[in-house]
Design an enzyme around this catalytic site. Structure first.
Site, short mmCIF file in Angstrom:
data_model
loop_
_atom_site.label_atom_id
_atom_site.label_comp_id
_atom_site.label_asym_id
_atom_site.label_seq_id
_atom_site.Cartn_x
_atom_site.Cartn_y
_atom_site.Cartn_z
N HIS A 419 28.24 -19.28 32.51
CA HIS A 419 27.88 -20.46 31.81
C HIS A 419 27.38 -21.63 32.52
O HIS A 419 27.04 -22.59 32.15
CB HIS A 419 29.08 -21.01 31.01
CG HIS A 419 29.34 -19.93 29.73
ND1 HIS A 419 28.96 -19.90 28.48
CD2 HIS A 419 30.32 -18.95 29.81
CE1 HIS A 419 29.50 -18.98 27.84
NE2 HIS A 419 30.26 -18.27 28.45
N LYS A 616 26.77 -35.24 23.63
CA LYS A 616 27.37 -34.00 24.54
C LYS A 616 28.33 -34.31 25.65
O LYS A 616 28.54 -35.84 25.78
CB LYS A 616 26.04 -33.45 25.24
CG LYS A 616 25.28 -34.25 25.62
CD LYS A 616 24.01 -33.47 26.37
CE LYS A 616 22.81 -33.29 25.41
NZ LYS A 616 22.46 -31.91 24.93
N ARG A 617 29.04 -33.64 26.69
CA ARG A 617 29.89 -34.29 27.57
C ARG A 617 29.11 -35.23 28.21
O ARG A 617 27.92 -34.80 28.70
CB ARG A 617 30.67 -33.11 28.38
CG ARG A 617 31.49 -32.44 27.49
CD ARG A 617 32.74 -33.53 27.16
NE ARG A 617 33.32 -33.78 28.49
CZ ARG A 617 34.62 -33.32 28.83
NH1 ARG A 617 35.32 -32.16 28.04
NH2 ARG A 617 35.20 -33.74 29.97
N LYS A 622 23.13 -33.97 32.76
CA LYS A 622 22.44 -34.27 31.43
C LYS A 622 22.02 -35.57 30.97
O LYS A 622 21.16 -35.77 30.20
CB LYS A 622 23.60 -34.14 30.34
CG LYS A 622 24.58 -32.86 30.47
CD LYS A 622 25.74 -32.83 29.57
CE LYS A 622 26.51 -31.67 29.52
NZ LYS A 622 26.09 -30.41 28.78
N THR A 727 23.84 -25.94 23.24
CA THR A 727 23.90 -25.31 21.86
C THR A 727 23.70 -26.24 20.89
O THR A 727 23.31 -26.20 19.68
CB THR A 727 25.22 -24.62 21.77
OG1 THR A 727 26.31 -25.38 22.45
CG2 THR A 727 25.34 -23.30 22.42
N LYS A 731 21.54 -26.62 16.96
CA LYS A 731 22.48 -27.11 15.71
C LYS A 731 21.44 -28.35 14.94
O LYS A 731 21.40 -28.60 13.88
CB LYS A 731 23.85 -28.01 15.87
CG LYS A 731 24.71 -26.77 16.55
CD LYS A 731 26.05 -27.42 17.04
CE LYS A 731 26.92 -26.43 17.84
NZ LYS A 731 27.98 -27.18 18.67
#
Ligand code: NBG
Length: 941
Positions: A419, A616-617, A622, A727, A731
């Site tokens: 992952h 998100k985290r 990111k 993910t 959504k």
């Protein structure tokens, strides 16, 4: 999640029927006293072990009824007999728990009967081993899956409650960190819905991921004791308990093959107790299980110590045992490397495998050779990788198989999903620690490694540079075990989670192992299965209005099970009526989120502004930092504008949320920076209305259900090649939000499916990254003038709010981005490189948003083309490409006027339509979806 206000379209009022095959509301007959007939044990089995106790049989011959009065009776019974509250005065929380228990009763029936079906048909089973399951709230999903929403709504309303407010009573079970854990939860939903005979295994942490509170702009972590009001859905199994050993010593015992068998004794034993969480399928009568383990002392007290007055010593063992499942490690994409974590991992895998093998052995006359035909295990990242040596230990030391036999079976049962490519997340355990905590496993890993390397050396030579990279051991001052290498070597299939990621896994993460297996008999070992999300939770529950709108335009709600049917909306994307309704739904969702923001942060949002969301985290890769820098740039630009220019600006609300790992200092500074930007910008009257910035506290599944449906734009802006999949991008798109993003993770495939025009893509491509970093190291790294202004604003203290400590932290962040050249690339994630193209993409967003029909058309198109990103598709791929697992749909229950009967002639096998005493010969076809057995007999009333 609330569905307040007017719903634009109500199916029943327009004579529109949304019919479910598996409707529990149909499982009783209005004219009949009875519920639907239950299936008899022995009915599907080869040897037909029929019930002997006719009395029990009769007492439980039918399912519980689910009409409104029956539900009400069930609820008030639980109020009094389970919760011991009085029926005449009970709090909303009790009403929630009693309702939950009444739902659980109904789930248990289906779950038991599904299990019976799986057991008696002796089908192959799939097991999903994951240290994390981020389930989110349970009640609404269960009631929706059982198709009992209307009945429950009426039932509780009549008792004085609204169903929506009962939903709000539930704690959010948050036994995971982020994407990996939420994916596991979406997978369970799809496994149940696709009728796959799968179970999940995990840990029942007493404390889930911490609750994030923002104080003075900084993240404070509050323990998440989610069990304070107990979990009404779980089913404790005091009879399903396994012993798990730690430490101790080894004694080799003899065997024909030499020293391959060992006796592991002494050390400390801990008990693993099973807690079951029933997962209902959607539009199916199947229910599967998520079995979570809780650690308990193997005996309550050390009485000797207690009697000798050493009370504290006596309790120590209890505390030690319980600490194993006390807390979830709050790390995301990092390796904790702590002994407690190793113990958690072993505790988890040891209990799960004992349970899996016990179930396998339950069928009489089994041969071990059948193992890979009867079970497959998916390792969710390396966290459960000890399952591989544990399986060998159980087969060799406990069951007495020879090593080579055990190894051969093991390799064919396991599969591993990678992952992340973050090197800091690829788990490595110190060999010394492993030897201390799990001496037998170290021995087993040694042998796996030795035999594997020997086979490689036989072809490539011991002096091949690949050998050291392929070895499970990493040599160095501290010798380490690379759990990812163990997983690859010990698995049948290895998959990445998006197309681009699966390629990176082959070329960058395991290049030598990939080359070896490709050339040596396993050319299909490395594959891709792109992630997905379940449309049930992420559209139908989170955004009911949109779900209804989609059904209305498509003429059915079949798309909830076959998401590609959403394609049908593409034809209507420019239809003004659909656009108006689409906009109305979006506006309503934005209003709900604005209310949530006001309640949780005090900030007022303009619901007509563009909602730009990144949740998100928090992690450097990111690049929430790049978002923050852009917001500053936007703020400075607006301030520098004339009022005429300002009139053309698209008002924006920038919303950012996510948790930072408690020890991740830079991530926490980024949260502080956002909060300070928010203070400065939101208080600036001069730009009022044109820009708002909010940090959304405590991002979790329940909050996501409010946040995601409200986005116009969402940000997925990781440096290309770093985000395995993502993910939330899926959504957001399903909910009609457009994406600004890089060519990374699943963004690439979303763009392919939905069309490039629906995304605002920017930044370096994955294949360019190495070259860019090389240039940065050699000093070629121009800084955009817009970014220079942003840096000077930060350095000049514009966002310090007179907090010198914060200012120093912000300075460090800016300095790091600028410390490049002379062989250094301190801006590892290339924020400065991608910033100019990011600003340009943001400019395009504004332009398109000004043309509202165009924006709406793109929004409809993107959602309509998101069919690929359902976990139904993902799980069907796992089942076909990895597990070789067939759907096993349990037959629909009979109606009320029929009942189960144990009489011989009534027991007809669903597979052959012949009496169930016929054995299922090897190779007989598995029942296909929709096969209904002919075993239900009319009762002679
Ligand atoms: C995360 C990745 C995401 C991905 C999820 C689910 C870990 C270790 N990895 O990009 O960062 O979407 O896994 O696959 O949590």
């Amino acid at each position: 999640m609330k569905n307040k206000g007017t719903i634009p379209w109500t199916p029943s009022q327009t004579g529109f029927e949304l019919k479910r095959k598996a409707s529990f509301s149909q499982m009783y007959n209005e004219d009949d006293e009875q519920g639907a007939a239950r299936t008899a044990p022995g009915i599907y089995s080869a040897d037909g072990a029929h019930p002997t106790n006719e009395k029990i049989w009769k007492l439980m011959a039918t399912y519980l009824k689910s009409d409104v009065p029956s539900l009400q009776t069930s609820i008030v019974n639980h109020i009094e007999y389970t919760l011991a509250c009085t029926r005449f005065s009970f709090a909303e929380e009790s009403a929630f728990r009693a309702t939950a228990l009444s739902v659980r009763d109904r789930l248990i029936e289906s779950y038991n009967d599904t299990n019976l079906f799986f057991h008696e048909t002796d089908c192959k089973r799939g097991y999903y081993l994951s240290m994390e399951f981020l389930l989110g709230r349970y009640l609404q999903n269960a009631i929706m899956s059982l198709d009992l929403e209307d009945n429950y709504r009426d039932a509780v309303m009549d008792l004085g409650y609204s169903l929506e407010s009962l939903y709000e009573q539930e704690a959010d079970p948050a036994l995971g960190n982020g994407g990996l854990g939420r994916l596991a939860a979406c997978f369970l939903d799809s496994m149940a819905t696709l009728n796959l005979p799968c179970w999940g295994y995990g840990l029942r942490y007493t404390y889930g991921i911490f609750e994030q509170v923002i104080k003075d702009g900084r993240q404070i972590e509050i323990p998440d004791f989610w069990l304070s009001y107990v979990n009404p859905f779980e089913v404790i199994r005091p009879d399903v308990v396994y012993a798990v050993r730690f430490y101790g010593s080894l004694k080799a015992s003899s065997s024909a093959e030499g020293n391959d068998r060992a006796e592991w004794t002494g050390g400390t034993l801990v008990a693993a107790v099973a807690y079951d969480n029933i997962i209902p399928g959607f539009d199916s009568f199947n229910c599967i299980n998520l079995r979570l383990w809780k650690s308990e002392p193997s005996r309550e007290f050390d009485f000797d110590a207690f009697n000798q007055g050493r009370y504290a010593d006596a309790l120590r063992e209890k505390e030690w045992a319980e600490s194993l499942t006390a807390v979830l490690y709050p790390n995301d994409n990092t390796d904790a490397g702590k002994e407690l974590r190793l113990r958690q991992q072993y505790f988890f895998t040891c209990a799960s495998l004992q349970d899996i093998l016990r179930r396998f052995k339950r069928t009489k006359g089994r041969s071990w050779d059948e193992l890979p035909d009867k079970i497959c295990v998916q390792l969710n990242d390396t966290h459960p990788s000890l399952a591989i040596p544990e399986m060998i230990r159980l087969l060799v030391d406990v069951e007495g198989l020879e090593w080579s036999h055990a190894w051969n079976l093991t390799r064919r049962c396991f599969n591993y999903t990678n992952h992340t490519i973050m090197s800091e997340a690829l788990e490595k355990w110190s060999a010394d620690m492993m030897g201390h905590v799990l001496p037998r496993h170290l021995q087993i890993i040694n042998r796996i490694n030795f035999e594997f390397l020997e086979s490689v050396a036989a072809k490539w030579g011991w002096d091949s540079p690949s050998i050291s990279r392929m070895s499970i051991y990493e040599e160095g001052t501290v010798k380490k075990i690379r759990m990812a290498n163990l997983c690859v070597i010990g698995s049948n299939r290895v998959n990445g989670v998006a197309a681009i990621h699966s390629e990176i896994v082959k070329k960058d993460v395991f290049p030598d192992l990939y080359a070896w297996f490709s050339q040596n008999g396993e050319p299909h070992k490395f594959i891709n299965c792109t992630n997905g999300v379940t449309p049930r939770r992420w559209i139908h529950i989170a955004n009911r209005d949109l779900s209804l709108l989609m059904s209305q335009w498509l003429g059915s709600d079949e798309w909830l099970k076959e998401l590609s049917l959403l394609q049908g909306l593409v034809n209507h994307k420019d239809n003004p009526r659909l656009q108006a309704q689409w906009l109305e739904v979006k506006q309503k969702n934005k209003r709900s989120l604005a209310r949530w923001v006001k309640e949780n942060t005090g900030v007022d949002l303009d619901e007509h502004s563009l909602f730009d969301i990144q949740v998100k985290r928090i992690h450097e890769y990111k690049r929430q930092l790049m978002n923050a820098l852009y917001v500053i740039h936007r703020y400075l630009s607006i301030k520098a504008m004339t009022s005429k220019e300002r009139a053309k600006v698209v008002p924006r609300s920038v919303l950012v949320g996510g948790k930072a790992a408690p020890g991740y200092f830079t991530a926490k500074t980024i949260i502080k920076l956002f909060n300070n930007i928010s203070k400065v910008v939101n208080q600036d009257k001069e730009i009022d209305g044109l820009l708002k910035v909010v940090f959304l506290p405590n991002y979790n599944v329940s909050n996501a259900q409010v946040i995601i449906p409200a986005s116009d734009l969402s940000e997925h802006i990781s440096t290309a090649g770093t985000e395995a999949s993502g993910t939330s991008n899926m959504k957001f798109v399903m909910n009609g939000g457009l994406i600004i993003g890089t060519m990374d993770g699943a963004n690439v495939e979303i763009r392919e499916e939905c069309g490039p025009e629906t995304m605002f893509i920017f930044g370096a491509f994955e294949h360019e990254i190495d070259l860019v970093r090389q240039q940065v190291r050699s000093g070629i790294y121009p800084i955009d003038s817009r970014l220079e202004k942003v840096f000077s604003a930060i350095k000049g203290g514009m966002f310090s709010l007179n907090d010198m400590a914060a200012q120093r932290e912000f300075d460090v962040i800016v300095d790091n981005l600028l410390r490049n050249g002379n062989g250094v690339c301190s801006d590892h994630y290339l924020v400065c490189h991608d910033f100019p193209s990011y600003c340009d993409a943001q400019g395009q967003v504004d332009e398109v948003y000004k043309d509202r029909p165009k924006w709406l058309s793109l929004s409809i198109q993107a959602a309509a083309c998101s069919g690929k990103f359902s976990t139904d598709r993902t799980i069907a791929e796992y089942a076909a490409k990895i597990w070789n697992l067939k759907p096993m749909e349990r037959p629909a229950p009979g109606l009320a006027s029929v009942c189960r009967t144990p009489s011989k002639e009534a027991l007809v096998s669903p597979l052959t339509n012949s009496p169930a005493t016929n054995s299922i010969s090897k190779g007989s076809p598995a029942p296909t979806v929709g096969d209904v057995p002919n075993h239900i007999q009319k009762c002679s009333k």
